[in-house]
Design a protein around this motif. Structure first.
Motif, PDB file in Angstrom:
ATOM      1  N   ILE A  83       0.845  -1.202   0.000  1.00 19.88           N
ATOM      2  CA  ILE A  83       0.000   0.000   0.000  1.00 19.88           C
ATOM      3  C   ILE A  83       0.882   1.255   0.000  1.00 19.88           C
ATOM      4  CG2 ILE A  83      -1.568   1.380   1.454  1.00 19.88           C
ATOM      5  CD1 ILE A  83      -2.860  -1.364   2.308  1.00 19.88           C
ATOM      6  N   CYS A  84       1.870   1.260   0.899  1.00 13.79           N
ATOM      7  CA  CYS A  84       2.727   2.458   0.999  1.00 13.79           C
ATOM      8  C   CYS A  84       3.543   2.653  -0.282  1.00 13.79           C
ATOM      9  CB  CYS A  84       3.607   2.390   2.242  1.00 13.79           C
ATOM     10  SG  CYS A  84       2.616   2.497   3.761  1.00 13.79           S
ATOM     11  N   ASP A  85       4.007   1.556  -0.887  1.00  8.69           N
ATOM     12  CA  ASP A  85       4.732   1.672  -2.172  1.00  8.69           C
ATOM     13  C   ASP A  85       3.804   2.269  -3.228  1.00  8.69           C
ATOM     14  OD1 ASP A  85       6.935   0.567  -1.030  1.00  8.69           O
ATOM     15  OD2 ASP A  85       6.697  -1.428  -1.939  1.00  8.69           O
ATOM     16  N   TYR A  86       2.557   1.788  -3.234  1.00  4.50           N
ATOM     17  CA  TYR A  86       1.553   2.247  -4.215  1.00  4.50           C
ATOM     18  C   TYR A  86       1.287   3.745  -4.039  1.00  4.50           C
ATOM     19  CZ  TYR A  86      -3.072   2.062  -6.578  1.00  4.50           C
ATOM     20  OH  TYR A  86      -4.153   2.259  -7.403  1.00  4.50           O
ATOM     21  N   LEU A  87       1.137   4.182  -2.795  1.00  4.79           N
ATOM     22  CA  LEU A  87       0.853   5.606  -2.553  1.00  4.79           C
ATOM     23  C   LEU A  87       2.061   6.476  -2.914  1.00  4.79           C
ATOM     24  CD1 LEU A  87      -1.227   5.531   0.771  1.00  4.79           C
ATOM     25  CD2 LEU A  87      -2.013   5.459  -1.598  1.00  4.79           C
ATOM     26  N   GLY A  88       3.261   5.934  -2.668  1.00  2.76           N
ATOM     27  CA  GLY A  88       4.466   6.685  -3.054  1.00  2.76           C
ATOM     28  C   GLY A  88       4.531   6.837  -4.566  1.00  2.76           C
ATOM     29  N   LYS A  89       4.216   5.757  -5.263  1.00  2.00           N
ATOM     30  CA  LYS A  89       4.350   5.753  -6.723  1.00  2.00           C
ATOM     31  C   LYS A  89       3.261   6.574  -7.412  1.00  2.00           C
ATOM     32  CE  LYS A  89       4.918   2.500 -10.504  1.00  2.00           C
ATOM     33  NZ  LYS A  89       4.950   1.099 -10.901  1.00  2.00           N
ATOM     34  N   TYR A  90       2.021   6.421  -7.003  1.00  2.00           N
ATOM     35  CA  TYR A  90       0.921   7.049  -7.741  1.00  2.00           C
ATOM     36  C   TYR A  90       0.354   8.308  -7.081  1.00  2.00           C
ATOM     37  CZ  TYR A  90       1.044   2.820 -10.514  1.00  2.00           C
ATOM     38  OH  TYR A  90       1.456   1.790 -11.323  1.00  2.00           O
ATOM     39  N   TYR A  91       0.652   8.546  -5.807  1.00  2.00           N
ATOM     40  CA  TYR A  91       0.056   9.696  -5.111  1.00  2.00           C
ATOM     41  C   TYR A  91       1.102  10.678  -4.598  1.00  2.00           C
ATOM     42  CZ  TYR A  91      -4.222   6.979  -5.321  1.00  2.00           C
ATOM     43  OH  TYR A  91      -5.308   6.269  -5.785  1.00  2.00           O
ATOM     44  N   ASN A  92       2.382  10.296  -4.811  1.00  2.00           N
ATOM     45  CA  ASN A  92       3.465  11.189  -4.433  1.00  2.00           C
ATOM     46  C   ASN A  92       3.455  11.529  -2.933  1.00  2.00           C
ATOM     47  OD1 ASN A  92       5.710  12.635  -5.069  1.00  2.00           O
ATOM     48  ND2 ASN A  92       4.582  14.538  -5.485  1.00  2.00           N
ATOM     49  N   VAL A  93       3.114  10.554  -2.128  1.00  2.00           N
ATOM     50  CA  VAL A  93       3.159  10.761  -0.680  1.00  2.00           C
ATOM     51  C   VAL A  93       3.715   9.478  -0.048  1.00  2.00           C
ATOM     52  CG1 VAL A  93       0.668  10.237  -0.495  1.00  2.00           C
ATOM     53  CG2 VAL A  93       1.801  11.382   1.375  1.00  2.00           C
ATOM     54  N   ASN A  94       4.700   9.665   0.827  1.00  2.00           N
ATOM     55  CA  ASN A  94       5.420   8.491   1.348  1.00  2.00           C
ATOM     56  C   ASN A  94       5.093   8.238   2.808  1.00  2.00           C
ATOM     57  OD1 ASN A  94       7.036   7.732  -1.026  1.00  2.00           O
ATOM     58  ND2 ASN A  94       7.823   9.818  -0.770  1.00  2.00           N
ATOM     59  N   TYR A  95       4.573   7.048   3.061  1.00  2.00           N
ATOM     60  CA  TYR A  95       4.237   6.651   4.427  1.00  2.00           C
ATOM     61  C   TYR A  95       5.105   5.470   4.853  1.00  2.00           C
ATOM     62  CZ  TYR A  95       0.012   9.511   4.055  1.00  2.00           C
ATOM     63  OH  TYR A  95      -0.857  10.558   3.912  1.00  2.00           O
ATOM     64  N   ASP A  96       5.328   5.397   6.177  1.00  2.00           N
ATOM     65  CA  ASP A  96       6.095   4.294   6.742  1.00  2.00           C
ATOM     66  C   ASP A  96       5.107   3.156   7.046  1.00  2.00           C
ATOM     67  OD1 ASP A  96       7.390   2.534   8.389  1.00  2.00           O
ATOM     68  OD2 ASP A  96       7.866   4.012   9.956  1.00  2.00           O
ATOM     69  N   PRO A  97       5.268   1.992   6.371  1.00  2.00           N
ATOM     70  CA  PRO A  97       4.278   0.914   6.562  1.00  2.00           C
ATOM     71  C   PRO A  97       4.198   0.431   8.010  1.00  2.00           C
ATOM     72  CG  PRO A  97       6.051   0.228   5.058  1.00  2.00           C
ATOM     73  CD  PRO A  97       6.301   1.670   5.407  1.00  2.00           C
ATOM     74  N   ALA A  98       5.275   0.582   8.768  1.00  2.00           N
ATOM     75  CA  ALA A  98       5.269   0.063  10.144  1.00  2.00           C
ATOM     76  C   ALA A  98       4.468   0.967  11.087  1.00  2.00           C
ATOM     77  CB  ALA A  98       6.703  -0.078  10.650  1.00  2.00           C
ATOM     78  N   HIS A  99       4.432   2.278  10.836  1.00  2.00           N
ATOM     79  CA  HIS A  99       3.837   3.197  11.823  1.00  2.00           C
ATOM     80  C   HIS A  99       2.754   4.109  11.270  1.00  2.00           C
ATOM     81  CE1 HIS A  99       7.021   1.937  14.459  1.00  2.00           C
ATOM     82  NE2 HIS A  99       7.924   2.291  13.556  1.00  2.00           N
ATOM     83  N   GLU A 100       2.617   4.151   9.964  1.00  2.00           N
ATOM     84  CA  GLU A 100       1.719   5.172   9.403  1.00  2.00           C
ATOM     85  C   GLU A 100       0.650   4.576   8.489  1.00  2.00           C
ATOM     86  OE1 GLU A 100       4.674   9.039   9.251  1.00  2.00           O
ATOM     87  OE2 GLU A 100       4.673   7.739   7.498  1.00  2.00           O
ATOM     88  N   CYS A 101       0.380   3.296   8.623  1.00  2.00           N
ATOM     89  CA  CYS A 101      -0.586   2.646   7.730  1.00  2.00           C
ATOM     90  C   CYS A 101      -1.351   1.566   8.493  1.00  2.00           C
ATOM     91  CB  CYS A 101       0.171   2.028   6.550  1.00  2.00           C
ATOM     92  SG  CYS A 101      -0.893   1.109   5.421  1.00  2.00           S
ATOM     93  N   LEU A 102      -2.667   1.578   8.349  1.00  2.00           N
ATOM     94  CA  LEU A 102      -3.519   0.608   9.045  1.00  2.00           C
ATOM     95  C   LEU A 102      -4.528   0.049   8.047  1.00  2.00           C
ATOM     96  CD1 LEU A 102      -4.531  -0.467  11.838  1.00  2.00           C
ATOM     97  CD2 LEU A 102      -5.802   1.662  12.070  1.00  2.00           C
ATOM     98  N   VAL A 103      -4.627  -1.270   7.987  1.00  2.00           N
ATOM     99  CA  VAL A 103      -5.592  -1.908   7.087  1.00  2.00           C
ATOM    100  C   VAL A 103      -6.918  -2.047   7.838  1.00  2.00           C
ATOM    101  CG1 VAL A 103      -6.121  -3.992   5.745  1.00  2.00           C
ATOM    102  CG2 VAL A 103      -3.754  -3.147   5.876  1.00  2.00           C
ATOM    103  N   THR A 104      -7.997  -1.651   7.184  1.00  2.00           N
ATOM    104  CA  THR A 104      -9.303  -1.571   7.863  1.00  2.00           C
ATOM    105  C   THR A 104     -10.381  -2.350   7.095  1.00  2.00           C
ATOM    106  OG1 THR A 104      -9.768   0.447   6.627  1.00  2.00           O
ATOM    107  CG2 THR A 104      -8.827   0.715   8.819  1.00  2.00           C
ATOM    108  N   ILE A 105     -11.556  -2.427   7.720  1.00  2.00           N
ATOM    109  CA  ILE A 105     -12.703  -3.067   7.063  1.00  2.00           C
ATOM    110  C   ILE A 105     -13.351  -2.006   6.160  1.00  2.00           C
ATOM    111  CG2 ILE A 105     -14.870  -4.342   7.423  1.00  2.00           C
ATOM    112  CD1 ILE A 105     -12.577  -5.728   8.814  1.00  2.00           C
ATOM    113  N   GLY A 106     -12.771  -1.843   5.002  1.00  2.00           N
ATOM    114  CA  GLY A 106     -13.272  -0.834   4.065  1.00  2.00           C
ATOM    115  C   GLY A 106     -12.915   0.582   4.529  1.00  2.00           C
ATOM    116  N   VAL A 107     -13.185   1.541   3.644  1.00  2.00           N
ATOM    117  CA  VAL A 107     -13.014   2.942   4.035  1.00  2.00           C
ATOM    118  C   VAL A 107     -14.024   3.279   5.129  1.00  2.00           C
ATOM    119  CG1 VAL A 107     -13.249   5.324   3.200  1.00  2.00           C
ATOM    120  CG2 VAL A 107     -12.003   3.642   1.840  1.00  2.00           C
ATOM    121  N   SER A 108     -15.124   2.526   5.162  1.00  2.00           N
ATOM    122  CA  SER A 108     -16.142   2.772   6.192  1.00  2.00           C
ATOM    123  C   SER A 108     -15.538   2.714   7.595  1.00  2.00           C
ATOM    124  CB  SER A 108     -17.269   1.739   6.080  1.00  2.00           C
ATOM    125  OG  SER A 108     -17.813   1.765   4.790  1.00  2.00           O
ATOM    126  N   GLU A 109     -14.761   1.659   7.861  1.00  2.00           N
ATOM    127  CA  GLU A 109     -14.156   1.579   9.198  1.00  2.00           C
ATOM    128  C   GLU A 109     -13.118   2.683   9.388  1.00  2.00           C
ATOM    129  OE1 GLU A 109     -11.244  -0.551  12.271  1.00  2.00           O
ATOM    130  OE2 GLU A 109     -11.331  -1.497  10.305  1.00  2.00           O
TER     131      GLU A 109
END
Ligand code: PMP
Length: 397
Positions: A83-109
């Motif tokens: 996910i973080c690689d994808y956002l870096g590549k296509y959205y030009n924003v870099n997140y740390d997968p260990a501390h800045e990314c959470l997988v959820t039950i849809g955008v709803s959650e």
């Protein structure tokens, strides 16, 4: 004893913000459609494609291989990295997968977590309206105050920064954006988005940006994330997921990225309330990022073709319609008919068996419009347009 039972009121136990919340206007309308097989539906906002095969196959394989456990609370490390690689590549924003990314039950959650982590009672959340039906409801459930920023067809349903400035008070805390937008299909041009970012910085607002439709933009439009602007990553909560672009609504996978301290707060809620997203769906989502870009682009091109057909057809039927630049919704004005959006939608359903959603279901700014979703088979769209034309001709006052 019997006296006690007589005085018992189950309703009195329900917390006020939930008790007072109306049911979703979309669902209410679709109860009218339920059970009618003759109806052409331009109603429900979901892809008409089945999830691409390689994604489904990876879900099957995941089960076959016996992957049936919990995952780490934040989500599979490999998925968070992808996910973080994808956002870096296509959205030009870099997140740390260990501390800045959470997988959820849809955008709803993800949306629910963000509201619960950020809103104190009375905090004001400014959101563009008409909007996805969950936004004001989520704010109210978090005891916040929803403040609609009405977008208009004369601005192509983008934000007017001057209007935004007018709504800011000392209680404003969050600005919630959704471009491309459900229900209008609007995008925010980069210059407007930059102005919004400046307003957010000047007024110390946190921005929640729901970019669930961001792959589905058309013509020369290039999606730009507000999180990628200087000084914005630290005050932006970025929401995205797999439901729309990868046709994975039923897998229920989304994600949220943002500054570590806010992520830690959302993580706690997620950990206690949800534990983790299902492993089968997470493995399928990983496959989507690995190998389904071509499928995604094929689906996008198909929506683009159908967008052109529906907008042309609606205009031909006598309805004004802004050209939507993203998502898979058209939002024609029905003001020329003299009907309310509800009268129009109910009449169209009754007389011509075509389902669209009254714009009023999407909150302030929605009256006078209907939402017609074009993630529907082309021949069905063409037939629906014929019926809409007949309906408009027969019913215009
Ligand atoms: N945000 C917007 C703008 C939507 O339109 C939707 C679904 N209609 C969602 C969020 C929720 O999507 P999901 O929970 O399937 O990721």
């Amino acid at each position: 004893m019997s006296n006690c039972i007589e005085n018992f009121s189950a309703e009195s136990f329900i917390v006020a913000p939930v008790r007072d919340l109306p049911k979703s206007g979309i669902r209410e309308f679709f109860d009218l459609v339920a059970g009618r097989s003759d109806v052409i539906s331009l109603g429900v906002g979901e892809p008409d494609f089945t999830t691409p095969w390689n994604i489904r196959e990876s879900a099957i394989y995941s089960l076959e291989a016996g992957h049936t456990s919990y995952t780490s609370n934040a989500g599979l490390p490999a998925l968070r990295k992808a996910i973080c690689d994808y956002l870096g590549k296509y959205y030009n924003v870099n997140y740390d997968p260990a501390h800045e990314c959470l997988v959820t039950i849809g955008v709803s959650e993800a949306l629910d977590l963000a509201m619960r982590a950020l809103i104190n009672p009375g905090d004001e959340v400014i959101y563009t309206s008409p909007c996805f039906v969950s936004y004001p409801a989520e704010v109210l459930m978090a005891r916040g105050v929803p403040v609609p920023l009405v977008t208009r067809d004369c601005d192509n349903f983008s934000v007017d920064p001057a209007e935004l400035r007018k709504l800011i008070t000392p209680k404003s805390k969050v600005l919630l954006l959704n471009f491309p937008c459900n229900p209008t299909g609007a995008i925010a041009p980069e210059a407007v988005l930059r102005e919004i970012a400046d307003i957010a910085k000047e007024n110390n607002l946190i921005v929640i940006t729901d970019e669930i439709y961001s792959e589905l933009v058309y013509d020369d439009c290039k999606h730009v994330s507000i999180a990628s602007f200087p000084g914005m990553k630290e005050r932006t909560i970025f929401l995205h997921g797999f439901s729309k672009a990868f046709a994975m609504t039923g897998f229920r996978i989304g994600y949220v990225c943002g500054p570590q301290v806010i992520m830690d707060a959302m993580y706690k809620i997620h950990q206690y309330a949800i534990m983790c997203a299902p492993i089968t769906a997470q493995e399928a989502a990983l496959e989507a990022l690995k190998s389904a870009r071509k499928d995604m682009l094929r689906m996008r091109d198909s929506y683009w073709e159908r967008r052109n057909i529906i907008v042309h057809g609606l205009r031909n039927a006598g309805l004004e319609c802004v050209m939507p630049q993203g998502a898979f919704y058209s939002f024609p004005s029905i003001k020329s008919t003299g009907m309310t959006s509800r009268e129009f939608a109910e009449g169209l359903l009754k007389e011509e068996s075509v389902a669209v959603v009254p714009g009023s279901a999407f909150g302030p700014g929605g009256e006078g419009y209907v939402r017609a979703c074009y993630a529907t088979a082309e021949d069905q769209i063409i037939e629906a347009l014929k019926r809409i034309k007949r309906f408009v001709a027969q019913n215009s006052k």
